[in-house]
Design a protein around this motif. Structure first.
Motif, PDB file in Angstrom:
ATOM      1  N   ALA A  42       1.022  -1.129   0.117  1.00 56.75           N
ATOM      2  CA  ALA A  42      -0.032  -0.201  -0.074  1.00 56.75           C
ATOM      3  C   ALA A  42       0.885   1.047   0.070  1.00 56.75           C
ATOM      4  O   ALA A  42       0.497   2.416  -0.233  1.00 56.75           O
ATOM      5  N   GLU A  43       2.009   1.219   0.427  1.00 55.37           N
ATOM      6  CA  GLU A  43       2.914   2.152   0.347  1.00 55.37           C
ATOM      7  C   GLU A  43       4.202   2.326  -0.895  1.00 55.37           C
ATOM      8  O   GLU A  43       4.887   3.359  -0.759  1.00 55.37           O
ATOM      9  N   SER A  44       3.798   1.468  -1.597  1.00 56.57           N
ATOM     10  CA  SER A  44       4.639   1.645  -2.836  1.00 56.57           C
ATOM     11  C   SER A  44       4.317   3.155  -3.556  1.00 56.57           C
ATOM     12  O   SER A  44       3.062   3.269  -3.920  1.00 56.57           O
ATOM     13  N   ALA A  45       5.397   3.771  -3.808  1.00 58.21           N
ATOM     14  CA  ALA A  45       5.339   5.143  -4.607  1.00 58.21           C
ATOM     15  C   ALA A  45       4.510   5.062  -5.830  1.00 58.21           C
ATOM     16  O   ALA A  45       4.748   4.245  -6.869  1.00 58.21           O
ATOM     17  N   GLY A  46       3.336   5.796  -5.902  1.00 60.41           N
ATOM     18  CA  GLY A  46       2.367   5.783  -6.995  1.00 60.41           C
ATOM     19  C   GLY A  46       1.805   4.831  -7.487  1.00 60.41           C
ATOM     20  O   GLY A  46       1.059   4.326  -8.546  1.00 60.41           O
ATOM     21  N   ARG A  47       1.740   3.705  -6.596  1.00 67.17           N
ATOM     22  CA  ARG A  47       1.142   2.165  -6.599  1.00 67.17           C
ATOM     23  C   ARG A  47       1.966   1.524  -7.769  1.00 67.17           C
ATOM     24  O   ARG A  47       1.142   0.674  -8.292  1.00 67.17           O
ATOM     25  N   TRP A  48       2.949   1.632  -7.860  1.00 64.64           N
ATOM     26  CA  TRP A  48       3.666   1.233  -8.879  1.00 64.64           C
ATOM     27  C   TRP A  48       4.397  -0.192  -8.338  1.00 64.64           C
ATOM     28  O   TRP A  48       4.714  -0.202  -7.189  1.00 64.64           O
ATOM     29  N   ARG A  49       4.520  -1.122  -9.480  1.00 62.48           N
ATOM     30  CA  ARG A  49       4.827  -2.566  -8.833  1.00 62.48           C
ATOM     31  C   ARG A  49       6.405  -2.456  -8.411  1.00 62.48           C
ATOM     32  O   ARG A  49       7.311  -1.891  -8.947  1.00 62.48           O
ATOM     33  N   GLU A  50       6.701  -3.131  -7.203  1.00 60.47           N
ATOM     34  CA  GLU A  50       8.010  -3.266  -7.083  1.00 60.47           C
ATOM     35  C   GLU A  50       8.449  -4.629  -6.810  1.00 60.47           C
ATOM     36  O   GLU A  50       7.660  -5.417  -6.635  1.00 60.47           O
ATOM     37  N   LEU A  51       9.574  -4.727  -7.442  1.00 59.27           N
ATOM     38  CA  LEU A  51      10.106  -6.130  -7.345  1.00 59.27           C
ATOM     39  C   LEU A  51      11.459  -6.316  -6.487  1.00 59.27           C
ATOM     40  O   LEU A  51      12.136  -5.351  -6.272  1.00 59.27           O
ATOM     41  N   LEU A  52      11.565  -7.488  -5.952  1.00 62.73           N
ATOM     42  CA  LEU A  52      12.669  -7.786  -5.063  1.00 62.73           C
ATOM     43  C   LEU A  52      13.776  -8.370  -5.854  1.00 62.73           C
ATOM     44  O   LEU A  52      13.504  -9.454  -6.545  1.00 62.73           O
ATOM     45  N   GLY A  53      14.918  -7.620  -6.353  1.00 64.98           N
ATOM     46  CA  GLY A  53      15.933  -8.242  -6.867  1.00 64.98           C
ATOM     47  C   GLY A  53      16.605  -9.335  -6.445  1.00 64.98           C
ATOM     48  O   GLY A  53      16.965  -9.509  -5.207  1.00 64.98           O
ATOM     49  N   GLY A  54      16.805 -10.121  -7.396  1.00 67.16           N
ATOM     50  CA  GLY A  54      17.759 -11.453  -7.213  1.00 67.16           C
ATOM     51  C   GLY A  54      17.138 -12.589  -6.299  1.00 67.16           C
ATOM     52  O   GLY A  54      17.804 -13.585  -5.655  1.00 67.16           O
ATOM     53  N   ALA A  55      15.698 -12.547  -6.072  1.00 65.59           N
ATOM     54  CA  ALA A  55      14.952 -13.260  -5.351  1.00 65.59           C
ATOM     55  C   ALA A  55      14.283 -14.483  -6.145  1.00 65.59           C
ATOM     56  O   ALA A  55      13.791 -15.534  -5.336  1.00 65.59           O
TER      57      ALA A  55
END
Length: 135
Positions: A42-55
């Motif tokens: 819910a706190e992702s900037a602009g509701r843009w998807r965020e990915l966890l690198g290398g996971a």
């Protein structure tokens, strides 16, 4: 990398020591894939998807088809499939390098026409860590 001959992309299997070329592959395809891990909240900037690198899980798959050059190569491939073995394979990419590691054969198909040769198709999936060696 400039244009290369497709026939120079080679698939090899370890015979317990050295790598030997598998049959007369006429078509080959190598693909690398990596899954993504979505950590959007819910706190992702602009509701843009965020990915966890290398996971994510990485994998490689290879498919090919052709003709068997001799009974030994046919027997090697057939035995690997029916045993469900995870064997060491090597893919040589011309002017690029080699990818080596454990793969399991997930598909083996035979086909033929009454006035032609017997052909086969196979598919491999990576079964562990792969290494890259520059040529």
């Amino acid at each position: 990398m400039v244009a290369q001959k497709g026939r120079d992309l080679l698939l090899k299997i370890s015979d317990g020591g050295a790598f030997v070329t598998v049959a007369g592959l006429r078509t080959k395809r190598l693909a690398f894939n990596a899954e993504t891990v979505d950590i959007t909240d819910a706190e992702s900037a602009g509701r843009w998807r965020e990915l966890l690198g290398g996971a994510g899980i990485q994998r490689a798959s290879l498919s090919g088809g052709g003709i068997f050059k001799d009974q030994a190569s046919d027997a090697t491939v057939r035995s690997a499939f029916f045993a469900g073995s995870i064997l060491s394979w090597q893919i040589l990419i011309p002017d690029f390098g080699s990818v080596t590691g454990p793969f399991q054969m997930t598909s083996l198909e035979y086909s033929g026409e009454y006035n032609g040769e017997v052909r086969f198709e196979l598919a491999l999936e990576s079964a562990g860590s792969l290494s890259f060696g520059a040529l």
